[in-house]
Design a protein around this motif. Structure first.
Motif, PDB file in Angstrom:
ATOM      1  N   THR A 123       0.849  -1.185   0.000  1.00 15.81           N
ATOM      2  CA  THR A 123       0.000   0.000   0.000  1.00 15.81           C
ATOM      3  C   THR A 123       0.884   1.234   0.000  1.00 15.81           C
ATOM      4  OG1 THR A 123      -1.524  -1.226   1.423  1.00 15.81           O
ATOM      5  CG2 THR A 123      -1.972   1.093   1.097  1.00 15.81           C
ATOM      6  N   ASN A 124       0.540   2.209  -0.842  1.00 16.82           N
ATOM      7  CA  ASN A 124       1.276   3.472  -0.889  1.00 16.82           C
ATOM      8  C   ASN A 124       0.317   4.593  -0.516  1.00 16.82           C
ATOM      9  OD1 ASN A 124       2.473   5.973  -1.883  1.00 16.82           O
ATOM     10  ND2 ASN A 124       4.031   4.637  -2.788  1.00 16.82           N
ATOM     11  N   TRP A 125       0.582   5.219   0.623  1.00 16.36           N
ATOM     12  CA  TRP A 125      -0.300   6.260   1.153  1.00 16.36           C
ATOM     13  C   TRP A 125       0.393   7.629   1.088  1.00 16.36           C
ATOM     14  CZ3 TRP A 125      -5.180   5.080   2.805  1.00 16.36           C
ATOM     15  CH2 TRP A 125      -5.455   3.745   3.120  1.00 16.36           C
ATOM     16  N   LYS A 126      -0.364   8.627   0.683  1.00 17.31           N
ATOM     17  CA  LYS A 126       0.022  10.021   0.850  1.00 17.31           C
ATOM     18  C   LYS A 126      -1.021  10.659   1.757  1.00 17.31           C
ATOM     19  CE  LYS A 126       3.537   9.755  -1.939  1.00 17.31           C
ATOM     20  NZ  LYS A 126       4.918   9.810  -1.402  1.00 17.31           N
ATOM     21  N   HIS A 127      -0.587  11.143   2.913  1.00 16.71           N
ATOM     22  CA  HIS A 127      -1.498  11.708   3.908  1.00 16.71           C
ATOM     23  C   HIS A 127      -2.550  10.679   4.327  1.00 16.71           C
ATOM     24  CE1 HIS A 127       0.446  15.499   3.238  1.00 16.71           C
ATOM     25  NE2 HIS A 127       0.082  15.531   1.975  1.00 16.71           N
ATOM     26  N   SER A 128      -2.078   9.590   4.890  1.00 15.20           N
ATOM     27  CA  SER A 128      -2.979   8.481   5.210  1.00 15.20           C
ATOM     28  C   SER A 128      -3.980   8.830   6.301  1.00 15.20           C
ATOM     29  CB  SER A 128      -2.153   7.255   5.648  1.00 15.20           C
ATOM     30  OG  SER A 128      -1.438   7.534   6.834  1.00 15.20           O
ATOM     31  N   ARG A 133      -2.559  13.780  11.750  1.00 19.65           N
ATOM     32  CA  ARG A 133      -1.262  13.733  12.413  1.00 19.65           C
ATOM     33  C   ARG A 133      -0.192  14.139  11.407  1.00 19.65           C
ATOM     34  NH1 ARG A 133       1.036   7.886  13.557  1.00 19.65           N
ATOM     35  NH2 ARG A 133       2.953   9.021  13.135  1.00 19.65           N
ATOM     36  N   ALA A 134       0.933  14.599  11.916  1.00 17.16           N
ATOM     37  CA  ALA A 134       2.020  15.023  11.035  1.00 17.16           C
ATOM     38  C   ALA A 134       2.755  13.807  10.479  1.00 17.16           C
ATOM     39  CB  ALA A 134       2.996  15.913  11.809  1.00 17.16           C
ATOM     40  N   ASN A 135       3.438  13.996   9.351  1.00 19.70           N
ATOM     41  CA  ASN A 135       4.264  12.946   8.746  1.00 19.70           C
ATOM     42  C   ASN A 135       3.477  11.637   8.595  1.00 19.70           C
ATOM     43  OD1 ASN A 135       6.550  14.703   8.809  1.00 19.70           O
ATOM     44  ND2 ASN A 135       6.805  14.217  10.992  1.00 19.70           N
ATOM     45  N   ASP A 136       2.328  11.722   7.901  1.00 22.05           N
ATOM     46  CA  ASP A 136       1.454  10.557   7.814  1.00 22.05           C
ATOM     47  C   ASP A 136       1.510   9.861   6.459  1.00 22.05           C
ATOM     48  OD1 ASP A 136       0.227  12.595   6.449  1.00 22.05           O
ATOM     49  OD2 ASP A 136      -1.755  12.295   7.346  1.00 22.05           O
ATOM     50  N   ASP A 137       2.606  10.069   5.675  1.00 22.43           N
ATOM     51  CA  ASP A 137       2.830   9.226   4.502  1.00 22.43           C
ATOM     52  C   ASP A 137       3.248   7.831   4.975  1.00 22.43           C
ATOM     53  OD1 ASP A 137       2.321  11.504   3.114  1.00 22.43           O
ATOM     54  OD2 ASP A 137       4.325  11.722   2.252  1.00 22.43           O
ATOM     55  N   ASN A 138       2.878   6.812   4.222  1.00 20.76           N
ATOM     56  CA  ASN A 138       3.186   5.447   4.667  1.00 20.76           C
ATOM     57  C   ASN A 138       3.148   4.522   3.457  1.00 20.76           C
ATOM     58  OD1 ASN A 138       3.904   3.659   6.661  1.00 20.76           O
ATOM     59  ND2 ASN A 138       1.832   3.291   7.398  1.00 20.76           N
ATOM     60  N   ASP A 139       4.128   3.633   3.323  1.00 20.07           N
ATOM     61  CA  ASP A 139       4.125   2.676   2.209  1.00 20.07           C
ATOM     62  C   ASP A 139       4.604   1.304   2.705  1.00 20.07           C
ATOM     63  OD1 ASP A 139       6.740   3.482   2.580  1.00 20.07           O
ATOM     64  OD2 ASP A 139       7.232   3.439   0.435  1.00 20.07           O
ATOM     65  N   PRO A 140       3.823   0.649   3.569  1.00 16.40           N
ATOM     66  CA  PRO A 140       4.248  -0.642   4.118  1.00 16.40           C
ATOM     67  C   PRO A 140       4.009  -1.797   3.150  1.00 16.40           C
ATOM     68  CG  PRO A 140       2.100  -0.073   4.973  1.00 16.40           C
ATOM     69  CD  PRO A 140       2.542   1.092   4.126  1.00 16.40           C
ATOM     70  N   VAL A 141       4.762  -2.857   3.375  1.00 16.56           N
ATOM     71  CA  VAL A 141       4.507  -4.153   2.744  1.00 16.56           C
ATOM     72  C   VAL A 141       4.064  -5.108   3.849  1.00 16.56           C
ATOM     73  CG1 VAL A 141       5.480  -6.103   1.483  1.00 16.56           C
ATOM     74  CG2 VAL A 141       6.179  -3.768   0.910  1.00 16.56           C
ATOM     75  N   HIS A 169       6.482  -4.465   6.906  1.00 19.98           N
ATOM     76  CA  HIS A 169       7.860  -4.121   6.559  1.00 19.98           C
ATOM     77  C   HIS A 169       7.900  -2.738   5.907  1.00 19.98           C
ATOM     78  CE1 HIS A 169       8.642  -8.474   7.062  1.00 19.98           C
ATOM     79  NE2 HIS A 169       7.520  -8.621   6.358  1.00 19.98           N
ATOM     80  N   GLY A 170       8.898  -1.927   6.294  1.00 21.27           N
ATOM     81  CA  GLY A 170       9.139  -0.651   5.648  1.00 21.27           C
ATOM     82  C   GLY A 170       8.135   0.424   5.974  1.00 21.27           C
ATOM     83  N   GLU A 171       7.359   0.252   7.055  1.00 24.22           N
ATOM     84  CA  GLU A 171       6.340   1.245   7.383  1.00 24.22           C
ATOM     85  C   GLU A 171       6.973   2.485   8.016  1.00 24.22           C
ATOM     86  OE1 GLU A 171       6.864  -1.246  11.080  1.00 24.22           O
ATOM     87  OE2 GLU A 171       6.790  -1.577   8.912  1.00 24.22           O
ATOM     88  N   GLN A 172       6.380   3.658   7.748  1.00 25.07           N
ATOM     89  CA  GLN A 172       6.799   4.889   8.416  1.00 25.07           C
ATOM     90  C   GLN A 172       6.203   4.968   9.824  1.00 25.07           C
ATOM     91  OE1 GLN A 172       6.149   5.154   4.778  1.00 25.07           O
ATOM     92  NE2 GLN A 172       8.339   4.758   4.989  1.00 25.07           N
TER      93      GLN A 172
END
Length: 466
Positions: A123-128, A133-141, A169-172
């Motif tokens: 999943t690739n999120w921009k402003h999830s 909340r601040a810094n809410d981009d997220n692209d986990p596997v 994996h790889g989540e912000q």
């Protein structure tokens, strides 16, 4: 495997564009194929989320309730314990087919089925969180692994065990239901008592998944690694084709990230009765239910405190090759933080299909409305809260929770080939009450109420499933 892309610019004029490519259709309401032999099904036949079309060899979805109709022999199901592997494989069958049915006695009255599942989900999120909340981009596997053992002792006793391992994996930033190292995901027994012409009664103690009805208010949470699971006791009476009565007393499972440490949540309790009759009114299926969901600590715009919430609801539904209709209404009563609960929800899905013309088009309409709180100081809690919401009700982006939300979604569904479904349309979103906020995400975190229009935004949805 599925990929989801979502982008949202600003809350007050939100316009997300989401694209979902999934191995199972996720369109909200799709009528069965025109060659379906029994589109009405039995009790709770529409328990699988609308739009998850059964395989071509399967005219109706399996019933996600103990003792219910299984899927056809040898066809995998989204709810794994509804699969039917009772047919003994041929002597020269492949190994993976043989372990789905291992005979343990000479007469084949006792057999063990071994299976599994592996899923990778990006999943690739921009402003999830839409800026909550601040810094809410997220692209986990996400990785999901399952190992299933299903023991059948004659036609009336079974023991089902499912081990699960879930990683992110790889989540912000982490999402709790995505991380749970090897644990007992499901474990239950079914004991069925045949009642002859009066039907049958099945008792299920243990830990298990439990979608109810159309899965909107009590769903399975498929988008995350961990579905909703419960532990306790469930008892189901079925008179095939005419009636089912489901009673349960459970605790939701509290997920902990380490191995073999999940337990029933001592701060939550879930109990109720769900009754379904597939052709009760003019050929329409009719459901009625009561359930209570207690939380020792909850947070809403009205405050924080103990939430004891009772739901009373009814549903009218029908699915044919041309016409599909699903109307449900529910009211909530009880107490939240010493305030009286006065909440409600209405859900409609309907469509008409033309299965005999190219691409089998379907025109659909979805409309939902869930109450908010119009006065935060009147001592009444008006915000609707679903027990286990199916968040992709609005879009696969799953931004919005149900509380204080209204939407209107016209859609067009096409099938360019038999095994591909396309669905597109704009989803118009409003707040029910201006005095309440917008609730997002699985936890239902809320933006503060804001002045101006009740209009929230328009979601442009395009879904392709194969």
């Amino acid at each position: 495997m599925s990929r989801r892309f979502s982008r949202l610019a600003g809350l007050a004029c939100a316009a997300p564009l989401s694209l979902a490519l999934a191995s199972v259709a996720s369109a909200q309401s799709v009528a069965p194929d025109d060659d379906a032999k029994d589109s009405s099904g039995g009790p709770q036949a529409s328990a699988s989320p609308p739009g998850i079309r059964p395989a071509r060899s399967q005219p109706a979805p399996a019933e996600a309730l103990p003792g219910g109709r299984k899927g056809p022999p040898g066809v995998p199901q989204a709810i794994r314990w509804t699969e039917d592997w009772s047919k003994k494989p041929a002597d020269d069958a492949p190994f993976l087919e043989k372990i789905r049915h291992i005979s343990l006695d000479a007469d084949d009255n006792v057999y063990l089925s071994i299976g599994g599942e592996a899923r990778v989900y990006y999943t690739n999120w921009k402003h999830s969180t839409l800026g909550l909340r601040a810094n809410d981009d997220n692209d986990p596997v996400q990785t999901r692994l399952r190992l299933v053992g299903d023991l059948h002792v004659g036609p009336y006793v079974r023991a089902y065990v499912e081990l699960g391992d879930n990683r992110e994996h790889g989540e912000q930033f982490a999402t709790a239901p995505n991380e749970d190292h090897i644990d007992l995901y499901q474990a239950f027994m079914d004991v069925t008592v045949p009642l002859g012409d009066a039907g049958k009664l099945t008792v299920r103690p243990g830990r298990f998944e439990m979608p109810l009805g159309n899965g909107k208010l009590v769903g399975i949470r498929e988008g995350l690694n961990m579905r909703f699971t419960y532990q306790g006791l469930r008892t189901t009476y079925i008179l095939p084709g005419k009636l089912s009565v489901d009673a349960f007393a459970l605790r939701p499972v509290a997920i902990s990230a380490d191995s073999f440490d999940d337990t029933g949540d001592a701060g939550k309790a879930f109990k109720g009765i769900y009754v379904s009759a597939p052709k009760a009114i003019a050929g329409f299926g009719t459901d009625a239910y009561w359930y209570r969901y207690d939380r020792s600590n909850a947070t809403l715009r009205e405050g924080m405190g103990e939430d004891q919430r009772t739901n009373w609801g009814a549903r009218l539904w029908k699915r044919t090759p041309r016409f599909d209709f699903d109307l449900e209404g529910t009211i909530q009563r009880g107490s939240f933080a010493d305030q009286d609960i006065r909440a409600w929800g209405v859900m409609l899905e309907a469509g008409y299909s033309w299965p005999s013309i190219p691409m089998k088009p379907r025109l659909g309409l979805r409309a939902n409305a869930f109450s908010g709180d119009d006065d935060l100081s009147d001592g009444k809690a008006g915000t609707f809260v679903a027990a286990a919401p199916r968040l992709p009700l609005y879009s696969e982006a799953a931004f919005f929770n149900f509380s204080n939300m209204m939407d209107l979604y016209p859609s067009l569904t096409l099938k360019p080939v038999d095994n591909v479904t396309l669905m597109a349309g704009p989803d118009f979103l409003w707040r029910q009450d201006k005095a309440d906020g917008v609730y997002i995400g699985p936890a239902g975190a809320s933006f503060a109420p804001y002045d101006g229009s009740r209009y929230v935004g328009t979601a442009l949805n395009l879904e392709a499933s194969w």
